[in-house]
Design an enzyme around this catalytic site. Structure first.
Site, short mmCIF file in Angstrom:
data_model
loop_
_atom_site.label_atom_id
_atom_site.label_comp_id
_atom_site.label_asym_id
_atom_site.label_seq_id
_atom_site.Cartn_x
_atom_site.Cartn_y
_atom_site.Cartn_z
N HIS A 52 3.57 0.23 -2.55
CA HIS A 52 3.89 -1.31 -2.73
C HIS A 52 5.45 -1.65 -2.52
O HIS A 52 5.86 -2.41 -3.34
CB HIS A 52 3.23 -1.81 -3.74
CG HIS A 52 1.63 -2.17 -3.83
ND1 HIS A 52 0.95 -2.16 -2.47
CD2 HIS A 52 0.91 -1.85 -4.93
CE1 HIS A 52 -0.14 -2.44 -3.05
NE2 HIS A 52 -0.29 -2.17 -4.29
N ASP A 81 -11.05 1.58 -3.69
CA ASP A 81 -9.64 1.47 -3.57
C ASP A 81 -9.43 2.09 -1.98
O ASP A 81 -8.77 2.96 -1.76
CB ASP A 81 -8.93 2.21 -4.39
CG ASP A 81 -7.49 1.97 -4.21
OD1 ASP A 81 -6.87 1.08 -3.43
OD2 ASP A 81 -6.38 2.52 -5.16
N ASN A 115 0.79 -1.23 0.20
CA ASN A 115 -0.02 -0.13 -0.13
C ASN A 115 1.04 1.27 -0.06
O ASN A 115 2.12 1.33 -0.54
CB ASN A 115 -0.84 0.09 0.84
CG ASN A 115 -2.24 0.38 0.76
OD1 ASN A 115 -2.48 1.84 0.15
ND2 ASN A 115 -3.42 0.06 1.13
N ARG A 116 0.37 2.31 0.62
CA ARG A 116 1.19 3.78 0.17
C ARG A 116 1.81 4.25 1.41
O ARG A 116 1.18 3.97 2.91
CB ARG A 116 -0.06 4.63 -0.22
CG ARG A 116 -0.45 4.20 -1.48
CD ARG A 116 -1.96 5.21 -1.90
NE ARG A 116 -2.10 4.93 -3.32
CZ ARG A 116 -3.19 4.07 -3.72
NH1 ARG A 116 -3.55 3.21 -3.00
NH2 ARG A 116 -3.23 3.84 -4.84
N GLN A 155 -7.60 -4.23 2.31
CA GLN A 155 -7.71 -2.99 1.05
C GLN A 155 -8.55 -3.96 -0.14
O GLN A 155 -8.39 -4.95 -0.65
CB GLN A 155 -6.24 -2.77 0.51
CG GLN A 155 -6.33 -1.87 -0.54
CD GLN A 155 -6.50 -0.58 0.22
OE1 GLN A 155 -6.19 -0.21 1.34
NE2 GLN A 155 -6.88 0.68 -0.66
N GLU A 179 -6.87 -7.47 -0.22
CA GLU A 179 -5.56 -7.48 0.33
C GLU A 179 -5.54 -7.43 1.93
O GLU A 179 -5.56 -6.13 2.28
CB GLU A 179 -4.69 -6.57 -0.44
CG GLU A 179 -4.67 -6.62 -1.77
CD GLU A 179 -4.35 -5.17 -2.49
OE1 GLU A 179 -2.91 -4.63 -2.42
OE2 GLU A 179 -4.91 -4.39 -3.08
N HIS A 238 -1.34 -9.62 -3.97
CA HIS A 238 -2.38 -8.85 -4.70
C HIS A 238 -2.90 -9.56 -5.63
O HIS A 238 -2.97 -9.02 -6.99
CB HIS A 238 -1.20 -7.78 -5.31
CG HIS A 238 -1.84 -6.51 -5.43
ND1 HIS A 238 -2.89 -6.39 -6.68
CD2 HIS A 238 -1.67 -5.14 -4.99
CE1 HIS A 238 -3.23 -5.07 -6.63
NE2 HIS A 238 -2.36 -4.37 -5.71
N ALA A 239 -3.38 -10.85 -5.64
CA ALA A 239 -4.25 -11.64 -6.87
C ALA A 239 -5.45 -10.75 -6.97
O ALA A 239 -6.10 -9.99 -6.12
CB ALA A 239 -4.58 -12.79 -5.99
N TYR A 240 -5.88 -10.67 -8.38
CA TYR A 240 -7.03 -10.25 -8.98
C TYR A 240 -8.07 -11.39 -8.96
O TYR A 240 -7.67 -12.30 -9.88
CB TYR A 240 -6.69 -9.46 -10.17
CG TYR A 240 -6.16 -8.12 -10.08
CD1 TYR A 240 -7.02 -6.98 -10.47
CD2 TYR A 240 -4.81 -8.17 -9.82
CE1 TYR A 240 -6.26 -5.61 -10.72
CE2 TYR A 240 -4.24 -6.86 -9.61
CZ TYR A 240 -4.91 -5.75 -10.08
OH TYR A 240 -4.13 -4.45 -9.89
#
Length: 363
Positions: A116, A260, A90-91, A298, A325, A192-194
């Site tokens: 990330h 997000d 994340n940020r 997330q 996430e 981070h799987a979609y």
């Protein structure tokens, strides 16, 4: 929940005992784990998930993870498909933080902020294959990576491992560990799987029904950096306390083009493992339950995916997949009121995820 916690402890013990196969000379490879009707493929590039085959309510197998046909495509990927992200997921606002009186300047890779782990985070490095047990009662693989002092600006040497384990019936456990070797350092790893339970080539996820067990979010500014405040989700577009389709209120989030945001997961004080989210695809019947020991989740709906050529030549667009996430709160290093992400030689990092797949809806 007690049974789940016992299961996780068993997985930890089981994973530490698998010394079936090791790789001496590292190169990018694809590794398969299979148990029953579930088949997982991963790579040591970014310790990433490549695919996950699951049956639908008619027994037909489908790949429910977005990705590419060639493992080489992951080395040029900017979407973080299936990747392990870190050293801090994340940020981090302003690409900087202060720890024990020392100011650290990080590599900024999203405007003035770090996303990330920086421009070359854990998703963009080759991990070692520490253990690999392809079949048996609990097929597993463990990847390891040594992040050196100063990498992307972070302090201290850090040794991390990520284990993928198939256990039970249609269950995937992911165990992430980190050990600071000489200095305190922030650590926050995430997968981070979609996901698209209808199948990676089935279109968007707007009709998938999601339930998120978080009654608050961490409020963010226009750059998606937390302000340090919390807000209730009740009555807002972020309210998934009861099952809702992803697209039911997504048009209320025009500024970010979708979800997000970090959810503060509910759970009793001292609870080790808790349910984070449940996803249901009505057409295929597939259900995914996610359990974790992390404080946050997330929720991201692939808002900026555009014209990405994926598996079988299928072209992904916005909302082709959703990310769940589990992790610490974003920018925790700059918010003392957030749960700490600081890892020391005496205090290692442990992050558990358990995905349970079925075709049985919970509502």
């Amino acid at each position: 929940m007690t049974k789940i916690f016992v299961l996780i402890l068993y997985l930890l013990l089981a994973a530490s005992g698998f010394v079936n196969c090791s790789v001496e000379k590292e190169k990018i490879g694809i590794f398969e784990l299979k148990k029953g009707h579930l088949t997982l493929k991963v790579t040591n590039w970014g310790a990433s998930i490549l695919s996950l085959l699951l049956p639908d309510n008619n027994g037909k197998l489908g790949d429910v993870v977005l990705g590419y046909d060639s493992v080489k495509d992951y080395t040029n990927d900017s979407t973080y498909f299936g990747a392990t992200v870190g050293r801090v997921a994340n940020r981090i606002g302003g690409a900087q933080f202060t720890l024990n009186g020392i100011h650290y300047k990080l590599v900024a890779n999203e405007g003035n902020n770090t996303l990330h782990g920086g421009s070359r985070g854990f998703s963009d490095v080759l991990w070692k294959v520490k253990r690999y047990h392809r079949e048996g009662p609990t097929p597993s693989i463990t990847f390891s990576y040594h992040s050196v002092d100063g990498e992307e600006g972070f302090p201290g040497d850090l040794l991390v491992t990520v284990s993928y384990i198939l256990t039970g019936k249609n269950e995937l456990a992911i165990i992430m560990k980190g050990k600071a070797l000489n200095k305190p350092t922030p650590v926050n790893l995430a997968n981070h799987a979609y996901w698209n339970l209808g199948g990676q080539n089935s279109g968007n996820i707007l009709n998938e029904v999601v339930q998120i067990f978080g009654s608050k979010i961490t409020v963010v500014d226009s750059n998606l950096i937390p302000t340090g405040k919390f807000a209730s989700v009740k009555g807002t577009a972020y309210d998934f306390l009861k099952p809702q389709s992803v697209g039911s209120r997504i048009n209320q989030l025009a500024e970010t083009k979708g979800y997000d945001i970090n959810y503060v997961l509910d759970g009793e004080k001292g609870q080790k493992i808790k349910v984070a989210a449940i996803v249901h695809d009505k057409k295929s019947g597939r259900v995914m339950e996610l359990y974790t020991n992390a404080p946050g989740l997330q929720f991201y709906t692939g808002n900026y995916v555009k014209d990405v050529k994926g598996k079988g030549g299928y072209v992904y667009q916005a909302h082709a997949g959703l990310c769940l996430e589990t992790q610490a709160f974003p920018d925790s290093v700059n918010h003392p009121n957030f749960p700490s992400t600081i890892v020391t030689p005496e205090k290692p990092y442990k992050h558990y995820m358990l995905f349970k797949f079925s075709t049985k809806a919970h509502y």
